[in-house]
Design an enzyme around this catalytic site. Structure first.
Site, PDB file in Angstrom:
ATOM      1  N   LYS A 197       0.721  -1.084   0.022  1.00 45.25           N
ATOM      2  CA  LYS A 197       0.046   0.057   0.027  1.00 45.25           C
ATOM      3  C   LYS A 197       0.937   1.260  -0.072  1.00 45.25           C
ATOM      4  O   LYS A 197       0.308   2.261  -0.703  1.00 45.25           O
ATOM      5  CB  LYS A 197      -0.936   0.124   1.382  1.00 45.25           C
ATOM      6  CG  LYS A 197      -1.661  -1.124   1.357  1.00 45.25           C
ATOM      7  CD  LYS A 197      -2.672  -1.406  -0.057  1.00 45.25           C
ATOM      8  CE  LYS A 197      -3.389  -2.772   0.134  1.00 45.25           C
ATOM      9  NZ  LYS A 197      -4.038  -3.054  -1.127  1.00 45.25           N
ATOM     10  N   GLY A 253      -8.274  -2.959   3.494  1.00 39.92           N
ATOM     11  CA  GLY A 253      -9.683  -3.604   4.026  1.00 39.92           C
ATOM     12  C   GLY A 253      -9.808  -3.070   5.552  1.00 39.92           C
ATOM     13  O   GLY A 253     -10.632  -3.854   6.148  1.00 39.92           O
ATOM     14  N   HIS A 270     -16.355   7.116   1.306  1.00 40.76           N
ATOM     15  CA  HIS A 270     -15.556   6.225   0.737  1.00 40.76           C
ATOM     16  C   HIS A 270     -15.939   6.646  -0.550  1.00 40.76           C
ATOM     17  O   HIS A 270     -17.156   6.014  -0.870  1.00 40.76           O
ATOM     18  CB  HIS A 270     -15.573   4.882   1.462  1.00 40.76           C
ATOM     19  CG  HIS A 270     -14.912   4.076   0.539  1.00 40.76           C
ATOM     20  ND1 HIS A 270     -15.097   2.677   0.659  1.00 40.76           N
ATOM     21  CD2 HIS A 270     -13.811   4.117  -0.420  1.00 40.76           C
ATOM     22  CE1 HIS A 270     -14.162   1.999  -0.112  1.00 40.76           C
ATOM     23  NE2 HIS A 270     -13.478   2.929  -0.640  1.00 40.76           N
ATOM     24  N   ARG A 294      -9.073  -5.786  -9.180  1.00 44.00           N
ATOM     25  CA  ARG A 294      -9.902  -6.968  -9.730  1.00 44.00           C
ATOM     26  C   ARG A 294     -11.029  -6.135 -10.078  1.00 44.00           C
ATOM     27  O   ARG A 294     -11.487  -5.021  -9.889  1.00 44.00           O
ATOM     28  CB  ARG A 294     -10.263  -7.815  -8.309  1.00 44.00           C
ATOM     29  CG  ARG A 294     -10.713  -6.964  -6.973  1.00 44.00           C
ATOM     30  CD  ARG A 294     -11.352  -7.805  -5.851  1.00 44.00           C
ATOM     31  NE  ARG A 294     -11.914  -6.802  -5.060  1.00 44.00           N
ATOM     32  CZ  ARG A 294     -11.723  -6.239  -4.026  1.00 44.00           C
ATOM     33  NH1 ARG A 294     -10.051  -6.445  -3.623  1.00 44.00           N
ATOM     34  NH2 ARG A 294     -12.043  -5.530  -3.181  1.00 44.00           N
ATOM     35  N   VAL A 331     -17.707  -6.411  -6.233  1.00 48.64           N
ATOM     36  CA  VAL A 331     -18.939  -6.666  -6.084  1.00 48.64           C
ATOM     37  C   VAL A 331     -19.956  -5.776  -6.679  1.00 48.64           C
ATOM     38  O   VAL A 331     -20.931  -6.034  -7.192  1.00 48.64           O
ATOM     39  CB  VAL A 331     -19.311  -6.939  -4.612  1.00 48.64           C
ATOM     40  CG1 VAL A 331     -20.976  -7.264  -4.338  1.00 48.64           C
ATOM     41  CG2 VAL A 331     -18.447  -8.049  -3.955  1.00 48.64           C
TER      42      VAL A 331
END
Ligand code: MV4
Length: 454
Positions: A116, A164, A208, A292, A295
């Site tokens: 990160k 996360g 966010h 990626r 969702v």
């Protein structure tokens, strides 16, 4: 184009990838654990291979089993979906070494984004706004204290290998720093087998907000409109929407331009999401990249009309951006997603089991992504997502009204689901006004608790 693709995932996302493959005329191979024998991804794929027992460490996460299934069925490519092996750079590397195309970014890029502090440095170098913070990993508590003094308290310590929400410590005053630094290092070492931590200015009650990106193999990077993801509990998103009620066209264009530059500079390919925090002044600051498909990608698909999963497959097979998109990306109306989980809507305890009756809503502006069917069993071994309910409207109010009626018409019997919770959120005046941040759910649950005791 690929002739055959293996989907290294399960549930709604495996089915979502199968849909995209079918539309592209690509044959599909499902892999499944012993708990998923009767799943829809197995039924609708052209071929299916059992890769092990229910426990994901022995099936969906087991690289040799997935690669063996791919070799046996002679596929050209593997789509990893989200979770499981999707951000495992070693897996992507093994795919390439086995002459199987990995549908995602190149292993080196995924590896860089996984560290990160390095991702932060790379984005900052290319002009993406970041919060004041350390230039890489902190070597000692003394260095951390010096840096925090310069930036000003509060600051946040984050694990370089984290993400996360794990391995973070908020530091509000100098006296706390040395102790929290040791804790953060300790936790990071135990959870991610690297004790490296870095430091940033802490943003109180941020929103966010994230940007979907898609890049081809020729340096063309498309940045899609942002998604608002502040409705979350303990780092688990409950729902998302696009566009964000708080992002102006000017801010969107400014961030998108910086991201095109930065992702081009790091050699990013395929789909990804760049996460930002919005502070009280409405400014956006980069926090991390998810390499990626996510969702919540359907809200972006709903307002842009772009099939992002087809986009991933096309990009991985060598298509150019002008072949992937049919024209400039524009925002049409507003979309909202509710994650329907198999869980108790009060306690959030998992509620696996048999779905005894199911009505899936439809009609104008409604999309449901699910692998559930009447009489199916939701196993206890995997995450609790049963369905994603996504609604679209000409504006946010219409999308909310559609969500309201679609939730009412969504019937799931035999297990508990988060449907009643979403009904309550949709009815909340602050939610309806677009007035919320990442603390919305904890405030909302506290107020609900108080109301129920009166
Ligand atoms: C932060 C932050 C405040 N300031 N960084 C949590 C998950 C990880 N991806 C980053 N996270 C945060 N980073 C700074 N400098 C607050 C959070 C955070 C958060 C971020 C996004 C969504 C929900 C969150 C809940 C708590 C804390």
């Amino acid at each position: 184009m690929f002739k055959k693709v293996l989907i290294a995932n399960r549930g709604e996302i495996a089915l979502r990838v199968i849909c995209a493959c079918k539309e592209l005329g690509v044959r599909t191979v499902a892999v499944y654990s012993e708990a998923d024998r009767n799943s829809l991804h197995v039924r609708f794929a052209d071929e299916a291979v059992c890769i092990g027992p229910a426990k994901s460490a022995l099936s969906y996460l087991d690289i040799p089993s997935v690669i063996s299934a791919a070799e046996i069925t002679n596929v050209d490519a593997i789509h990893p979906g989200y979770g499981f092996l999707s951000e495992n750079a070693d897996f992507a590397e093994v795919c390439e070494l086995s002459n199987i195309r990995f549908i995602g970014p190149r292993p080196e890029v995924t590896r860089l984004m996984g560290v990160k502090d390095k991702a932060r440095t790379a984005m900052a170098a290319a002009g993406v706004p970041v919060l004041a913070g350390s230039d890489g990993v902190l070597k000692s508590p003394e260095e951390a204290e010096k840096m925090a003094g310069q930036i000003g308290y509060p600051v946040i310590l984050k694990a370089s290998a984290g993400g996360g929400g794990r391995g973070m410590r908020i530091v509000r005053e100098p006296a706390e720093l040395a102790g929290l630094f040791a804790q953060a290092q300790q936790e990071a070492g135990a959870a991610f087998s690297s004790p490296d931590v870095y430091l940033e200015k802490y943003v109180e009650a941020p929103r966010h907000i994230e940007f979907q990106v898609l890049a081809d193999q020729y340096g063309n990077v498309e940045v899609f409109p942002e998604r608002e993801c502040s409705i979350q509990r303990r780092h688990q998103k409950l729902g998302e929407e696009s566009p964000s009620p708080k992002v102006t066209a000017e801010l969107r264009a400014r961030v998108a331009a910086s991201l095109r530059e930065a992702l081009h500079a790091v050699g990013y390919t395929n789909a990804g999401t760049v996460e930002f925090l919005m502070d009280e002044n409405g400014e956006l600051y980069f926090i991390e990249v998810n390499a990626r498909i996510q969702v919540e990608h359907p809200v972006t698909e709903f307002i842009t009309g772009v099939d992002l999963v087809k986009g991933q497959i096309l990009a991985a097979s060598g298509a150019r951006m002008d072949e992937i998109l049919s024209g400039p990306v524009r925002i049409h109306g507003h979309a909202i997603e509710c994650r329907i989980n198999a869980e108790n809507p009060e306690t959030f305890a998992p509620s696996p089991g048999r779905i005894t009756a199911l009505n899936i809503p439809g009609g104008m502006g409604v999309r449901v992504d699910t692998a559930a069917y009447s009489d199916c069993v939701i196993p206890p071994y995997y995450d609790s997502l049963v369905a994603k309910l996504i609604t679209h409207g000409r504006d946010r109010a219409e999308a909310i009204a559609r969500m309201h009626r679609a939730l009412e018409m969504f019937v799931v019997e035999g297990i508990s689901t988060s449907i009643p919770l979403h009904q309550q959120i949709m009815a909340d005046p602050d939610f309806q006004a677009g007035n919320f941040d990442t603390n919305f759910i904890s405030r909302f649950l506290a107020a609900r608790e108080t109301a129920s005791k009166r």
